[in-house]
Scaffold this motif. Structure first.
Motif, short mmCIF file in Angstrom:
data_model
loop_
_atom_site.label_atom_id
_atom_site.label_comp_id
_atom_site.label_asym_id
_atom_site.label_seq_id
_atom_site.Cartn_x
_atom_site.Cartn_y
_atom_site.Cartn_z
N LYS A 1 0.84 -1.20 0.00
CA LYS A 1 0.00 0.00 0.00
C LYS A 1 0.87 1.24 0.00
O LYS A 1 1.98 1.23 0.54
CB LYS A 1 -0.94 0.00 1.21
N THR A 2 0.35 2.31 -0.61
CA THR A 2 1.14 3.53 -0.82
C THR A 2 0.40 4.74 -0.27
O THR A 2 -0.81 4.89 -0.50
CB THR A 2 1.41 3.74 -2.31
N ARG A 3 1.11 5.57 0.44
CA ARG A 3 0.60 6.87 0.87
C ARG A 3 1.42 7.97 0.19
O ARG A 3 2.62 7.87 0.04
CB ARG A 3 0.69 7.05 2.39
N ASP A 4 0.71 9.03 -0.21
CA ASP A 4 1.36 10.19 -0.83
C ASP A 4 0.50 11.41 -0.51
O ASP A 4 -0.38 11.80 -1.27
CB ASP A 4 1.48 10.00 -2.34
N ALA A 5 0.74 11.99 0.68
CA ALA A 5 -0.10 13.08 1.15
C ALA A 5 -0.08 14.27 0.20
O ALA A 5 -1.06 15.02 0.10
CB ALA A 5 0.35 13.51 2.55
N GLY A 6 1.02 14.45 -0.50
CA GLY A 6 1.09 15.58 -1.42
C GLY A 6 0.26 15.39 -2.68
O GLY A 6 -0.17 16.35 -3.29
N THR A 7 0.06 14.15 -3.07
CA THR A 7 -0.73 13.84 -4.28
C THR A 7 -1.73 12.75 -3.93
O THR A 7 -1.49 11.56 -4.15
CB THR A 7 0.18 13.38 -5.43
N PRO A 8 -2.87 13.12 -3.35
CA PRO A 8 -3.85 12.11 -2.92
C PRO A 8 -4.31 11.18 -4.03
O PRO A 8 -4.66 10.04 -3.78
CB PRO A 8 -5.01 12.97 -2.39
N ALA A 9 -4.25 11.67 -5.29
CA ALA A 9 -4.70 10.82 -6.40
C ALA A 9 -3.78 9.61 -6.59
O ALA A 9 -4.18 8.64 -7.25
CB ALA A 9 -4.76 11.63 -7.69
N ASN A 10 -2.58 9.65 -6.03
CA ASN A 10 -1.64 8.53 -6.16
C ASN A 10 -1.75 7.56 -4.99
O ASN A 10 -1.05 6.55 -4.97
CB ASN A 10 -0.20 9.04 -6.25
N GLU A 11 -2.59 7.87 -4.02
CA GLU A 11 -2.63 7.05 -2.83
C GLU A 11 -3.42 5.76 -3.06
O GLU A 11 -4.40 5.73 -3.80
CB GLU A 11 -3.25 7.83 -1.66
N ASN A 12 -2.94 4.72 -2.41
CA ASN A 12 -3.61 3.42 -2.45
C ASN A 12 -3.33 2.74 -1.12
O ASN A 12 -2.67 1.72 -1.04
CB ASN A 12 -3.06 2.59 -3.62
#
Length: 550
Positions: free
Chosen positions: A511-522
């Motif tokens: 699983k991936t978090r990317d607070a700066g780009t929420p569209a990339n989060e999974n």
């Protein structure tokens, strides 16, 4: 029930197979009205039927017939605006089925729509398209799409390769990406249309009675009806109860829905649409065949019941749930593991299916609800909703049965997982990238239609093909077979008897978090639904009707 009692197998007239001898029978066809029915789109509803205590019910061929409309009262609804989810059809309306006799539950199955979807999606394409699409109102058509001229190329110079371009041929669901029949070209040079067949579209309330009628075999929904003919003449009052899913409320916009038993005909114009509430055109009915055997054949049944008792084996399904938690706060990618206790001690388990869907209701789920992976709608899928099983990244799993790991090494390769699923049931046909997207690899996903006429990949444009968006990575089901021989069906001892230690399921994925780009989060939680099939027996003796796990 005395565990030492010996019950006999049913006579041949109660088995669904063809008889090997000639018997004179009378067949009575009956349309059975419900004794109670209520439904509202906001709250869902229930329907209950009572079977007459007579003859032998041809259970495998019993069917339920109903019609759903857009709207609940005069003037409501828009004609031919709604349809049923692609792979599920009208079964999407059904949440729970329960069979009772003499007030006792004989068989019950929860999450009927999802269970039916995962069992049917792997059947042959001919059966899905020519039988299920007609009975259930599902949409399984598949065609080869031929691009006239791939973007960046001419017929003389050939292809121009590149990550944003695909070849001339793609597989498409012809019900959602409409094509010309001649040469299977897409319908125009400018765009791809997403308009369903009119015979699959729901009518408005004022046009009720003229829309598509679902005719769904009870045996397709519930194994209890598939595995035996039922001697109603020897059973107490037998009832069937169905709980229906709620639909959208009249004020809810389509783009705010997380799950629904219906979809809109055209996503390009349906996002802000309200007034999607649904209702029944009339109370659903059952079409039944009662087989009246000669008196001597009926006497055989009654004599067996009075002396030894009858045992009718069938396959029951337990539905249970688990959660693989969301990734902890902090950017980056990491593995999230979970362990799930499934129980089933003392049961003779036959098969286990695991379905996965990303959470959409938690705070993180709401952040990600409209995200896509590789262009696929893995979170909110507006043509399938939750009647799917998404593939997760870098998935690993294993089962522990009777304190033994079923696989020496965890299953991490989708090909191995697919092989294990095939051992459960004959997996005849599934689209490329529908089961395994190779961790959302663009080359594999582009085997599914995702272009307009020019050939440029575009998974967002309204005039581009949506087959990849809706069906890519949508049916990655985990399966494990505990039967010794599939051909032996529900014979006693064919499954695996579970001891005192419960079945465990161990699961992990990236699983991936990317607070700066929420569209990339999974990073949302993965909701796991377990369908555990095990053998049960319907026991009919002089004391009445009962069920046994022995």
């Amino acid at each position: 029930m005395d565990s030492t009692t010996t019950y006999v197998d049913p006579p041949d007239i109660l088995r669904p197979q063809m008889l090997e001898r000639a018997v004179d029978v009378e067949v009575e066809t009956n349309i059975l009205e419900p004794v109670s029915h209520q439904y509202t789109s906001r709250d869902g509803g229930h329907t209950r039927w009572v079977f007459p205590a007579k003859a032998v019910l041809n259970a495998p061929n019993a069917a339920m017939v109903f019609e759903i409309v857009n709207g609940e009262s005069t003037g409501e609804g828009t004609d031919r605006r709604l349809a049923f989810p692609l792979m599920t059809g009208g079964v999407a309306m059904i949440r729970r089925m329960t069979v009772r006799s003499g007030g006792q539950i004989l068989s019950q199955i929860n999450e009927v729509a999802l269970y039916n979807t995962i069992k049917n999606i792997f059947k042959s394409q001919a059966y899905k398209q020519n039988v299920l699409d007609i009975r259930h109102g599902s949409q399984s058509s598949q065609k080869l799409k031929i691009l006239r001229n791939q973007s960046g190329s001419t017929p003389v110079t050939g292809y121009t390769s590149g990550a944003g371009l695909v070849g001339y041929h793609q597989i498409t669901n012809d019900d959602i990406d409409v094509q010309n029949t001649w040469g299977q070209n897409i319908i125009s040079d400018a765009n791809v249309q997403h308009l369903f067949q009119k015979n699959k579209l729901l009518r408005s309330f004022d046009n009720r009675g003229t829309g598509p009628e679902m005719s769904i075999r009870l045996g397709d929904l519930m194994n209890f009806f598939e595995d035996n003919n039922l001697p109603l003449l020897a059973m107490a009052q037998t009832e069937l109860e169905i709980e229906w899913y709620a639909g959208p409320s009249a004020t809810t916009r389509y783009d705010a829905i997380n799950s629904s038993p219906v979809i809109v005909n055209n996503l390009a114009t349906g996002g802000a649409t309200a007034g999607l509430n649904i209702g029944f055109a009339s109370p659903p009915i059952l079409t039944l065949d009662y087989i009246h055997y000669p008196e001597d054949e009926q006497a055989k049944i009654m004599n067996e019941i009075q002396s030894n008792g009858l045992r009718l084996n069938f396959k029951e399904v337990v539905t249970t749930f688990g959660v693989n938690p969301e990734k902890a706060a902090g950017d980056g990618t990491s593995t999230v593991a979970s362990n799930h206790i499934l129980g089933m001690a003392g049961k003779e388990v036959k098969k286990i299916f695991v379905v996965k869907n990303l959470d959409k209701l938690s705070a993180q789920g709401q952040v990600e609800r409209n995200n896509v992976q590789g262009g696929c709608q893995t979170h909110v899928n507006k043509y399938l909703w939750d009647n799917k099983s998404v593939q997760t990244v870098n998935e690993n799993y294993n089962f522990i049965v009777n304190n033994e790991r079923m696989y020496g090494l965890d299953i991490a390769n989708p090909s191995q997982a697919y092989n294990q699923l095939q051992q459960c049931d004959q997996v005849a046909h599934v689209l490329p990238a529908q089961y395994d997207s190779m961790n959302f690899n663009a080359d594999i996903l582009s085997l599914l239609n995702n272009t307009a006429d020019a050939g440029t990949v575009d998974n967002a444009a309204a005039d581009s093909g949506v087959t990849q968006r809706m069906l890519g990575a949508s049916m990655n089901v985990i399966g494990m077979n505990l039967d010794k021989y599939n051909e032996m069906g529900n014979a006693m001892g064919n499954g695996t008897r579970i001891g005192s230690a419960p079945i465990e399921f161990r699961y992990s994925c990236s699983k991936t978090r990317d607070a700066g780009t929420p569209a990339n989060e999974n990073s949302a939680a993965v909701n796991l639904t377990f369908f555990i099939e095990y053998r049960r027996s319907l026991v009919i003796d002089k004391f009445g009707v009962n069920v046994s796990d022995q």
